[in-house]
Motif scaffolding. Structure first.
Motif, PDB file in Angstrom:
ATOM      1  N   HIS A  51       0.814  -1.223   0.000  1.00  0.00           N
ATOM      2  CA  HIS A  51       0.000   0.000   0.000  1.00  0.00           C
ATOM      3  C   HIS A  51       0.850   1.279   0.000  1.00  0.00           C
ATOM      4  O   HIS A  51       0.659   2.124  -0.882  1.00  0.00           O
ATOM      5  CB  HIS A  51      -0.978  -0.026   1.173  1.00  0.00           C
ATOM      6  CG  HIS A  51      -1.941   1.106   1.187  1.00  0.00           C
ATOM      7  ND1 HIS A  51      -2.992   1.184   0.308  1.00  0.00           N
ATOM      8  CD2 HIS A  51      -1.995   2.219   1.949  1.00  0.00           C
ATOM      9  CE1 HIS A  51      -3.659   2.294   0.540  1.00  0.00           C
ATOM     10  NE2 HIS A  51      -3.072   2.938   1.531  1.00  0.00           N
ATOM     11  N   PRO A  52       1.789   1.479   0.944  1.00  0.00           N
ATOM     12  CA  PRO A  52       2.623   2.689   0.890  1.00  0.00           C
ATOM     13  C   PRO A  52       3.472   2.769  -0.385  1.00  0.00           C
ATOM     14  O   PRO A  52       3.737   3.852  -0.883  1.00  0.00           O
ATOM     15  CB  PRO A  52       3.519   2.595   2.125  1.00  0.00           C
ATOM     16  CG  PRO A  52       2.861   1.617   3.012  1.00  0.00           C
ATOM     17  CD  PRO A  52       2.081   0.703   2.135  1.00  0.00           C
ATOM     18  N   ALA A  53       3.865   1.615  -0.906  1.00  0.00           N
ATOM     19  CA  ALA A  53       4.644   1.624  -2.139  1.00  0.00           C
ATOM     20  C   ALA A  53       3.818   2.171  -3.292  1.00  0.00           C
ATOM     21  O   ALA A  53       4.310   2.950  -4.112  1.00  0.00           O
ATOM     22  CB  ALA A  53       5.139   0.214  -2.458  1.00  0.00           C
ATOM     23  N   GLN A  54       2.542   1.789  -3.354  1.00  0.00           N
ATOM     24  CA  GLN A  54       1.669   2.262  -4.423  1.00  0.00           C
ATOM     25  C   GLN A  54       1.283   3.731  -4.229  1.00  0.00           C
ATOM     26  O   GLN A  54       1.260   4.496  -5.186  1.00  0.00           O
ATOM     27  CB  GLN A  54       0.400   1.421  -4.477  1.00  0.00           C
ATOM     28  CG  GLN A  54       0.627   0.003  -4.918  1.00  0.00           C
ATOM     29  CD  GLN A  54      -0.611  -0.857  -4.745  1.00  0.00           C
ATOM     30  OE1 GLN A  54      -1.633  -0.412  -4.250  1.00  0.00           O
ATOM     31  NE2 GLN A  54      -0.505  -2.115  -5.153  1.00  0.00           N
ATOM     32  N   ILE A  55       0.988   4.120  -2.999  1.00  0.00           N
ATOM     33  CA  ILE A  55       0.496   5.472  -2.722  1.00  0.00           C
ATOM     34  C   ILE A  55       1.631   6.495  -2.664  1.00  0.00           C
ATOM     35  O   ILE A  55       1.544   7.559  -3.265  1.00  0.00           O
ATOM     36  CB  ILE A  55      -0.293   5.505  -1.397  1.00  0.00           C
ATOM     37  CG1 ILE A  55      -1.475   4.531  -1.451  1.00  0.00           C
ATOM     38  CG2 ILE A  55      -0.762   6.913  -1.071  1.00  0.00           C
ATOM     39  CD1 ILE A  55      -2.499   4.831  -2.505  1.00  0.00           C
ATOM     40  N   TYR A  56       2.696   6.187  -1.899  1.00  0.00           N
ATOM     41  CA  TYR A  56       3.761   7.151  -1.635  1.00  0.00           C
ATOM     42  C   TYR A  56       5.058   6.879  -2.383  1.00  0.00           C
ATOM     43  O   TYR A  56       5.971   7.695  -2.360  1.00  0.00           O
ATOM     44  CB  TYR A  56       4.069   7.197  -0.135  1.00  0.00           C
ATOM     45  CG  TYR A  56       2.882   7.503   0.725  1.00  0.00           C
ATOM     46  CD1 TYR A  56       2.274   8.748   0.675  1.00  0.00           C
ATOM     47  CD2 TYR A  56       2.367   6.553   1.592  1.00  0.00           C
ATOM     48  CE1 TYR A  56       1.173   9.034   1.464  1.00  0.00           C
ATOM     49  CE2 TYR A  56       1.275   6.834   2.383  1.00  0.00           C
ATOM     50  CZ  TYR A  56       0.682   8.068   2.319  1.00  0.00           C
ATOM     51  OH  TYR A  56      -0.405   8.356   3.097  1.00  0.00           O
ATOM     52  N   GLY A  57       5.181   5.692  -2.979  1.00  0.00           N
ATOM     53  CA  GLY A  57       6.415   5.348  -3.654  1.00  0.00           C
ATOM     54  C   GLY A  57       7.545   4.999  -2.699  1.00  0.00           C
ATOM     55  O   GLY A  57       8.710   5.137  -3.033  1.00  0.00           O
ATOM     56  N   VAL A  58       7.202   4.547  -1.485  1.00  0.00           N
ATOM     57  CA  VAL A  58       8.211   4.154  -0.503  1.00  0.00           C
ATOM     58  C   VAL A  58       7.991   2.696  -0.116  1.00  0.00           C
ATOM     59  O   VAL A  58       6.865   2.215  -0.102  1.00  0.00           O
ATOM     60  CB  VAL A  58       8.169   5.040   0.770  1.00  0.00           C
ATOM     61  CG1 VAL A  58       8.511   6.464   0.445  1.00  0.00           C
ATOM     62  CG2 VAL A  58       6.824   4.958   1.451  1.00  0.00           C
ATOM     63  N   GLU A  59       9.078   2.034   0.186  1.00  0.00           N
ATOM     64  CA  GLU A  59       8.987   0.651   0.620  1.00  0.00           C
ATOM     65  C   GLU A  59       8.980   0.595   2.141  1.00  0.00           C
ATOM     66  O   GLU A  59       9.719   1.312   2.801  1.00  0.00           O
ATOM     67  CB  GLU A  59      10.150  -0.164   0.077  1.00  0.00           C
ATOM     68  CG  GLU A  59      10.063  -0.376  -1.411  1.00  0.00           C
ATOM     69  CD  GLU A  59      11.088  -1.374  -1.900  1.00  0.00           C
ATOM     70  OE1 GLU A  59      11.551  -2.204  -1.089  1.00  0.00           O
ATOM     71  OE2 GLU A  59      11.425  -1.304  -3.085  1.00  0.00           O
ATOM     72  N   VAL A  60       8.129  -0.256   2.665  1.00  0.00           N
ATOM     73  CA  VAL A  60       8.022  -0.466   4.108  1.00  0.00           C
ATOM     74  C   VAL A  60       8.369  -1.913   4.362  1.00  0.00           C
ATOM     75  O   VAL A  60       7.802  -2.811   3.732  1.00  0.00           O
ATOM     76  CB  VAL A  60       6.587  -0.152   4.601  1.00  0.00           C
ATOM     77  CG1 VAL A  60       6.441  -0.478   6.069  1.00  0.00           C
ATOM     78  CG2 VAL A  60       6.238   1.301   4.334  1.00  0.00           C
ATOM     79  N   GLY A  61       9.297  -2.138   5.277  1.00  0.00           N
ATOM     80  CA  GLY A  61       9.719  -3.496   5.580  1.00  0.00           C
ATOM     81  C   GLY A  61       8.701  -4.237   6.416  1.00  0.00           C
ATOM     82  O   GLY A  61       7.902  -3.644   7.141  1.00  0.00           O
ATOM     83  N   PRO A  62       8.704  -5.568   6.331  1.00  0.00           N
ATOM     84  CA  PRO A  62       7.766  -6.352   7.134  1.00  0.00           C
ATOM     85  C   PRO A  62       8.003  -6.170   8.634  1.00  0.00           C
ATOM     86  O   PRO A  62       7.065  -6.264   9.431  1.00  0.00           O
ATOM     87  CB  PRO A  62       8.032  -7.798   6.695  1.00  0.00           C
ATOM     88  CG  PRO A  62       9.372  -7.779   6.047  1.00  0.00           C
ATOM     89  CD  PRO A  62       9.565  -6.405   5.511  1.00  0.00           C
ATOM     90  N   GLU A  63       9.254  -5.859   9.013  1.00  0.00           N
ATOM     91  CA  GLU A  63       9.556  -5.644  10.429  1.00  0.00           C
ATOM     92  C   GLU A  63       8.803  -4.428  10.966  1.00  0.00           C
ATOM     93  O   GLU A  63       8.311  -4.440  12.091  1.00  0.00           O
ATOM     94  CB  GLU A  63      11.062  -5.436  10.648  1.00  0.00           C
ATOM     95  CG  GLU A  63      11.929  -6.567  10.168  1.00  0.00           C
ATOM     96  CD  GLU A  63      12.248  -6.483   8.673  1.00  0.00           C
ATOM     97  OE1 GLU A  63      12.112  -5.395   8.075  1.00  0.00           O
ATOM     98  OE2 GLU A  63      12.620  -7.523   8.113  1.00  0.00           O
ATOM     99  N   LEU A  64       8.715  -3.383  10.154  1.00  0.00           N
ATOM    100  CA  LEU A  64       8.005  -2.170  10.581  1.00  0.00           C
ATOM    101  C   LEU A  64       6.521  -2.450  10.754  1.00  0.00           C
ATOM    102  O   LEU A  64       5.924  -2.059  11.754  1.00  0.00           O
ATOM    103  CB  LEU A  64       8.210  -1.037   9.581  1.00  0.00           C
ATOM    104  CG  LEU A  64       7.418   0.238   9.878  1.00  0.00           C
ATOM    105  CD1 LEU A  64       7.876   0.854  11.199  1.00  0.00           C
ATOM    106  CD2 LEU A  64       7.549   1.237   8.756  1.00  0.00           C
TER     107      LEU A  64
END
Length: 90
Positions: A51-64
């Motif tokens: 979701h953040p990758a699609q909306i903001y263009g940032v990757e969020v790790g599974p740990e976060l």
């Protein structure tokens, strides 16, 4: 031109104005709430990460994602075991 500045002010300290996270901030306001909202809808960690990758263009790790949802679960458990107020039913 090597090692020089080729015009414009891009790249010089203090000139960058971020769009997503304000300067000197470490986190996007409401980001945890968005993760928790997606989790509450039953989305998997993989779906939440995309979701953040699609909306903001940032990757969020599974740990976060796990860290945020685990903190919510800890708070939920605390809320579930809290002493209840006495209620008189007539």
């Amino acid at each position: 031109m090597l090692g020089g500045h080729a015009g414009g002010s891009a790249g010089w300290p203090g000139d960058f104005e971020p769009r997503l996270v304000p300067k000197n901030a470490r986190w996007l306001a409401g980001f945890n709430d968005r993760i928790l909202s997606l989790y509450a809808y039953g989305m998997s960690v993989r779906d939440i990460r995309s979701h953040p990758a699609q909306i903001y263009g940032v990757e969020v790790g599974p740990e976060l994602v796990s860290k945020v949802t685990d903190a919510m679960v800890d708070g939920l458990v605390t809320w579930q075991i809290r002493p209840l107020d006495a209620i008189i039913v007539t």
